[in-house]
Enzyme design. Structure first.
Site, PDB file in Angstrom:
ATOM      1  N   ASP A  13     110.994  15.787  34.861  1.00 20.65           N
ATOM      2  CA  ASP A  13     109.754  15.004  34.944  1.00 20.65           C
ATOM      3  C   ASP A  13     109.609  14.258  36.270  1.00 20.65           C
ATOM      4  O   ASP A  13     109.025  13.166  36.327  1.00 20.65           O
ATOM      5  CB  ASP A  13     109.657  13.996  33.771  1.00 20.65           C
ATOM      6  CG  ASP A  13     109.733  14.699  32.428  1.00 20.65           C
ATOM      7  OD1 ASP A  13     109.233  15.827  32.331  1.00 20.65           O
ATOM      8  OD2 ASP A  13     110.299  14.114  31.482  1.00 20.65           O
ATOM      9  N   LYS A  16     107.567  17.923  39.468  1.00 17.79           N
ATOM     10  CA  LYS A  16     107.727  19.283  40.036  1.00 17.79           C
ATOM     11  C   LYS A  16     106.422  20.072  39.963  1.00 17.79           C
ATOM     12  O   LYS A  16     106.037  20.753  40.903  1.00 17.79           O
ATOM     13  CB  LYS A  16     108.820  20.058  39.267  1.00 17.79           C
ATOM     14  CG  LYS A  16     110.200  19.434  39.348  1.00 17.79           C
ATOM     15  CD  LYS A  16     111.199  20.178  38.502  1.00 17.79           C
ATOM     16  CE  LYS A  16     110.949  20.046  37.005  1.00 17.79           C
ATOM     17  NZ  LYS A  16     111.133  18.697  36.452  1.00 17.79           N
ATOM     18  N   GLY A  40     107.560  20.525  30.704  1.00 19.32           N
ATOM     19  CA  GLY A  40     106.185  20.051  30.556  1.00 19.32           C
ATOM     20  C   GLY A  40     105.729  19.554  31.905  1.00 19.32           C
ATOM     21  O   GLY A  40     106.296  18.611  32.446  1.00 19.32           O
ATOM     22  N   HIS A  41     104.755  20.234  32.484  1.00 18.23           N
ATOM     23  CA  HIS A  41     104.304  19.885  33.824  1.00 18.23           C
ATOM     24  C   HIS A  41     102.827  19.534  33.788  1.00 18.23           C
ATOM     25  O   HIS A  41     102.022  20.298  33.265  1.00 18.23           O
ATOM     26  CB  HIS A  41     104.530  21.069  34.776  1.00 18.23           C
ATOM     27  CG  HIS A  41     105.940  21.577  34.771  1.00 18.23           C
ATOM     28  ND1 HIS A  41     106.269  22.882  35.003  1.00 18.23           N
ATOM     29  CD2 HIS A  41     107.103  20.943  34.550  1.00 18.23           C
ATOM     30  CE1 HIS A  41     107.577  23.029  34.934  1.00 18.23           C
ATOM     31  NE2 HIS A  41     108.106  21.870  34.653  1.00 18.23           N
ATOM     32  N   GLN A 223     113.248  21.279  34.405  1.00 17.09           N
ATOM     33  CA  GLN A 223     114.247  20.237  34.128  1.00 17.09           C
ATOM     34  C   GLN A 223     114.772  19.637  35.450  1.00 17.09           C
ATOM     35  O   GLN A 223     114.012  19.579  36.409  1.00 17.09           O
ATOM     36  CB  GLN A 223     115.399  20.768  33.259  1.00 17.09           C
ATOM     37  CG  GLN A 223     115.009  21.054  31.809  1.00 17.09           C
ATOM     38  CD  GLN A 223     114.356  22.405  31.601  1.00 17.09           C
ATOM     39  OE1 GLN A 223     114.889  23.422  32.023  1.00 17.09           O
ATOM     40  NE2 GLN A 223     113.226  22.432  30.932  1.00 17.09           N
TER      41      GLN A 223
HETATM   42  P1  GDP Z   1     107.539  17.715  35.966  1.00 18.79           P
HETATM   43  O1  GDP Z   1     108.075  18.042  34.629  1.00 18.79           O
HETATM   44  O2  GDP Z   1     108.609  17.504  36.985  1.00 18.79           O
HETATM   45  O3  GDP Z   1     106.491  18.677  36.437  1.00 18.79           O
HETATM   46  O4  GDP Z   1     106.820  16.294  35.832  1.00 18.79           O
HETATM   47  P2  GDP Z   1     105.805  15.859  34.643  1.00 18.79           P
HETATM   48  O5  GDP Z   1     104.501  16.506  34.896  1.00 18.79           O
HETATM   49  O6  GDP Z   1     106.443  16.024  33.319  1.00 18.79           O
HETATM   50  O7  GDP Z   1     105.760  14.294  34.890  1.00 18.79           O
HETATM   51  C1  GDP Z   1     105.289  13.746  36.060  1.00 18.79           C
HETATM   52  C2  GDP Z   1     104.048  12.884  35.739  1.00 18.79           C
HETATM   53  O8  GDP Z   1     103.740  12.074  36.844  1.00 18.79           O
HETATM   54  C3  GDP Z   1     102.803  13.715  35.485  1.00 18.79           C
HETATM   55  O9  GDP Z   1     102.002  13.053  34.549  1.00 18.79           O
HETATM   56  C4  GDP Z   1     102.115  13.774  36.840  1.00 18.79           C
HETATM   57  O10 GDP Z   1     100.719  13.928  36.747  1.00 18.79           O
HETATM   58  C5  GDP Z   1     102.473  12.422  37.383  1.00 18.79           C
HETATM   59  N1  GDP Z   1     102.653  12.364  38.841  1.00 18.79           N
HETATM   60  C6  GDP Z   1     103.146  13.302  39.679  1.00 18.79           C
HETATM   61  N2  GDP Z   1     103.226  12.813  40.940  1.00 18.79           N
HETATM   62  C7  GDP Z   1     102.782  11.544  40.881  1.00 18.79           C
HETATM   63  C8  GDP Z   1     102.661  10.488  41.852  1.00 18.79           C
HETATM   64  O11 GDP Z   1     102.990  10.630  43.014  1.00 18.79           O
HETATM   65  N3  GDP Z   1     102.165   9.297  41.398  1.00 18.79           N
HETATM   66  C9  GDP Z   1     101.826   9.083  40.092  1.00 18.79           C
HETATM   67  N4  GDP Z   1     101.369   7.896  39.737  1.00 18.79           N
HETATM   68  N5  GDP Z   1     101.940  10.050  39.160  1.00 18.79           N
HETATM   69  C10 GDP Z   1     102.430  11.254  39.555  1.00 18.79           C
HETATM   70  P1  IMO Z   2     110.605  19.301  32.832  1.00 17.10           P
HETATM   71  O1  IMO Z   2     110.573  20.699  33.388  1.00 17.10           O
HETATM   72  C1  IMO Z   2     112.783  16.123  30.861  1.00 17.10           C
HETATM   73  C2  IMO Z   2     115.783  17.298  27.906  1.00 17.10           C
HETATM   74  C3  IMO Z   2     115.498  16.949  26.457  1.00 17.10           C
HETATM   75  C4  IMO Z   2     116.911  16.733  25.969  1.00 17.10           C
HETATM   76  C5  IMO Z   2     117.704  17.805  26.710  1.00 17.10           C
HETATM   77  C6  IMO Z   2     117.943  19.085  25.907  1.00 17.10           C
HETATM   78  O2  IMO Z   2     109.303  18.832  32.287  1.00 17.10           O
HETATM   79  O3  IMO Z   2     111.197  18.368  33.821  1.00 17.10           O
HETATM   80  P2  IMO Z   2     116.377  21.122  25.221  1.00 17.10           P
HETATM   81  O4  IMO Z   2     115.140  21.159  24.398  1.00 17.10           O
HETATM   82  O5  IMO Z   2     116.206  21.650  26.610  1.00 17.10           O
HETATM   83  O6  IMO Z   2     117.571  21.730  24.538  1.00 17.10           O
HETATM   84  O7  IMO Z   2     116.724  19.550  25.355  1.00 17.10           O
HETATM   85  O8  IMO Z   2     116.947  18.115  27.862  1.00 17.10           O
HETATM   86  N1  IMO Z   2     114.717  18.086  28.573  1.00 17.10           N
HETATM   87  C7  IMO Z   2     113.877  17.568  29.472  1.00 17.10           C
HETATM   88  N2  IMO Z   2     113.731  16.299  29.916  1.00 17.10           N
HETATM   89  N3  IMO Z   2     112.046  17.103  31.387  1.00 17.10           N
HETATM   90  C8  IMO Z   2     112.200  18.382  30.976  1.00 17.10           C
HETATM   91  O9  IMO Z   2     111.565  19.408  31.557  1.00 17.10           O
HETATM   92  C9  IMO Z   2     113.126  18.649  29.945  1.00 17.10           C
HETATM   93  N4  IMO Z   2     113.510  19.773  29.295  1.00 17.10           N
HETATM   94  C10 IMO Z   2     114.495  19.418  28.471  1.00 17.10           C
HETATM   95  O10 IMO Z   2     114.704  15.794  26.364  1.00 17.10           O
HETATM   96  O11 IMO Z   2     117.403  15.482  26.409  1.00 17.10           O
HETATM   97 MG    MG Z   3     107.984  17.359  32.655  1.00 17.95          MG
END
Ligand code: GDP
Ligand code: IMO
Ligand code: MG
Length: 429
Positions: A13, A16, A40-41, A223
């Site tokens: 999170d 990416k 989850g992106h 991840q």
């Molecule tokens: P990922 O799993 O690495 O793709 O990240 P996620 O999408 O799960 O979580 C990142 C969250 O932060 C998302 O809701 C993005 O829209 C948000 N986000 C990404 N870059 C920025 C940033 O520079 N500033 C803020 N405030 N939010 C961001």
């Molecule tokens: P993105 O790509 C954050 C965490 C779960 C749990 C552990 C194992 O959005 O960054 P799993 O279901 O993979 O067996 O769970 O890994 N986890 C993540 N945490 N971002 C993710 O993906 C994750 N994918 C798995 O919360 O702790």
């Molecule tokens: Mg994510």
């Protein structure tokens, strides 16, 4: 021309998806190489928000998007996600989207087992996403997985299904659960097979062709390094290797193809699920970071745990994953803090440590040593050039790159695609 490999350098999170979407317009192909729909992106483009779990984030820009063999694929989740994005106006067809035919499948029995184990573990649970990721990878290395290519040969699948069911039925019996409904499973596979097969191909071959033509490939990790099954906070990890090296084995191209390794790093730290987290803040500051950063999981909606930036962990991740440069994200979330802290070392049993130990109990016991810096009152939100950043924010970035021994290539200042500062173009490196 250089390729780029994007990986998360913390516990996932990091942002990416946003960065891959931004870079995708400069790439000719985007390849997911591990994980599954546990990812989850969130991508924000103007007024539209896209949420992706399984599809490569390049799909939104229409860039050729590929799911590599290192991914575990839930066919039903795939169909639902394609339908959701298509309804949002994204074009997805066999021209711009391909799936490796040697990808192992996530089946309903994997999700069942994930849930049964977590429920039985009580307080010791991993806090998985419940998507069946771990059990599917177990079956892959246990040599009993059903793979995408098997969907074209369902009439001769009986011996494989029997082997898989025998294994799972023994486990299910231990949990007091009914055996797998074998006929239902086959019927479900028969129904979904044509949908998946329209995208299936030996993607290593397609990638070889793309590479030969001099095209730029963007490898998209899910991840983060601290969730890596070898290098992460074991056993509180996911079940795949999330480090940059997996880009090669998980897509069918050699290690020389991975190019510039771009580590995505949040300007503070979050974690979802159980496990050690040295800089976690169970106080108002942690709550403030969570609220300002909207730290709720995209997949499960769970509240993410929050804390200060941990330079020891990120330095370790960058070393383990051979990170060339980082994208520092969510800098704007730190706007307005009077002071900000960075963890520069740990204390364990009276000793000072400059790395994160491997043992789970030691990981849980280390105490962070902080360095405190003056914050900035001005806003960085929406900044698109270095010149837009307040002096104190620049000092923070510079201190981060010094401590993690890795330069900053990009800075992200909001969820919006274009609110990104380019310091060093990874594709031009
Ligand atoms: P990922 O799993 O690495 O793709 O990240 P996620 O999408 O799960 O979580 C990142 C969250 O932060 C998302 O809701 C993005 O829209 C948000 N986000 C990404 N870059 C920025 C940033 O520079 N500033 C803020 N405030 N939010 C961001
Ligand atoms: P993105 O790509 C954050 C965490 C779960 C749990 C552990 C194992 O959005 O960054 P799993 O279901 O993979 O067996 O769970 O890994 N986890 C993540 N945490 N971002 C993710 O993906 C994750 N994918 C798995 O919360 O702790
Ligand atoms: Mg994510």
């Amino acid at each position: 021309m250089a390729n780029v490999t994007v990986i998360g350098a913390q516990w996932g999170d990091e942002g990416k998806g946003k960065i891959v979407d931004w870079l995708a317009s400069r790439a000719d192909a985007v390849v997911r190489f591990q994980g599954g729909h546990n990812a989850g992106h969130t991508l924000v483009v103007g007024d539209v928000t896209y949420k992706l779990s399984l599809l490569p984030s390049g799909i939104v820009t229409g860039t050729l998007s590929i799911i590599g063999n290192g991914v575990v694929l839930d066919p039903w989740a795939l169909k639902a996600e394609v339908e959701k994005l298509t309804a949002q106006g994204v074009t997805i067809n066999p021209e711009n989207f391909a799936i490796a035919d040697n990808c192992p499948l996530i089946l309903p029995l994997h999700r069942d087992l994930d849930g049964l184990r977590e429920a039985a573990a009580g307080a010791g649970k991993i806090g998985t996403t419940g998507r069946g990721i771990g059990p599917a990878y177990e079956d892959k290395v246990g040599r009993r997985a059903i793979r995408v290519c098997d969907l074209a040969h369902l009439d001769s699948l009986d011996p494989q299904i029997d082997r898989l069911c025998a294994h799972h039925n023994a486990l299910r019996a231990g949990f007091g659960e009914d055996p797998v409904n074998r006929e239902q499973l086959l019927a479900d596979l028969r129904e979904i097979a044509p949908y998946v097969l329209q995208f299936a191909q030996p993607v290593w071959k397609r990638l070889k062709k793309v590479r030969k033509a001099g095209a730029k490939i963007l490898f998209e990790g899910a991840q983060g390094v601290l969730l890596d099954v070898d290098h992460g906070t074991y056993p509180f990890v996911t079940s795949s290797n999330t480090v940059s090296g997996t880009a090669a084995s998980g897509s069918g191209l050699g290690p020389s193809s991975t190019g510039f390794v771009l580590g995505i790093v949040k300007a503070y730290t979050t974690r979802v699920g159980s496990g050690p987290f040295p800089t976690e803040l169970n106080d108002e500051t942690g709550q403030k970071l969570g609220e300002r950063g909207h730290e709720f999981g995209t997949v499960t909606g769970r509240k993410r745990r929050c804390g200060w930036f941990d330079a020891v962990l990120v330095r370790q991740s960058c070393a383990i994953s051979g990170v060339t440069g980082i994208a520092l994200t969510k800098l704007d979330v730190l706007d307005g803090f009077e002071t900000v802290k960075i963890c520069t070392g740990y204390r364990l049993d009276g000793k000072i440590m400059d790395y994160f130990p491997s043992h789970a109990q030691e990981q849980a016991r280390v105490e962070p040593i902080y360095e405190e810096m003056e914050g900035w009152r001005e806003t960085t939100a929406g900044a698109r050039s270095w010149a837009d950043l307040p002096a104190q924010a620049i000092k923070y970035i510079q201190r981060v790159q010094e401590l993690i021994e890795t330069p900053v290539a990009l800075v992200s200042t909001s969820p919006e695609r274009e609110d990104t500062i380019l310091v060093r173009d990874p594709f031009m490196d």
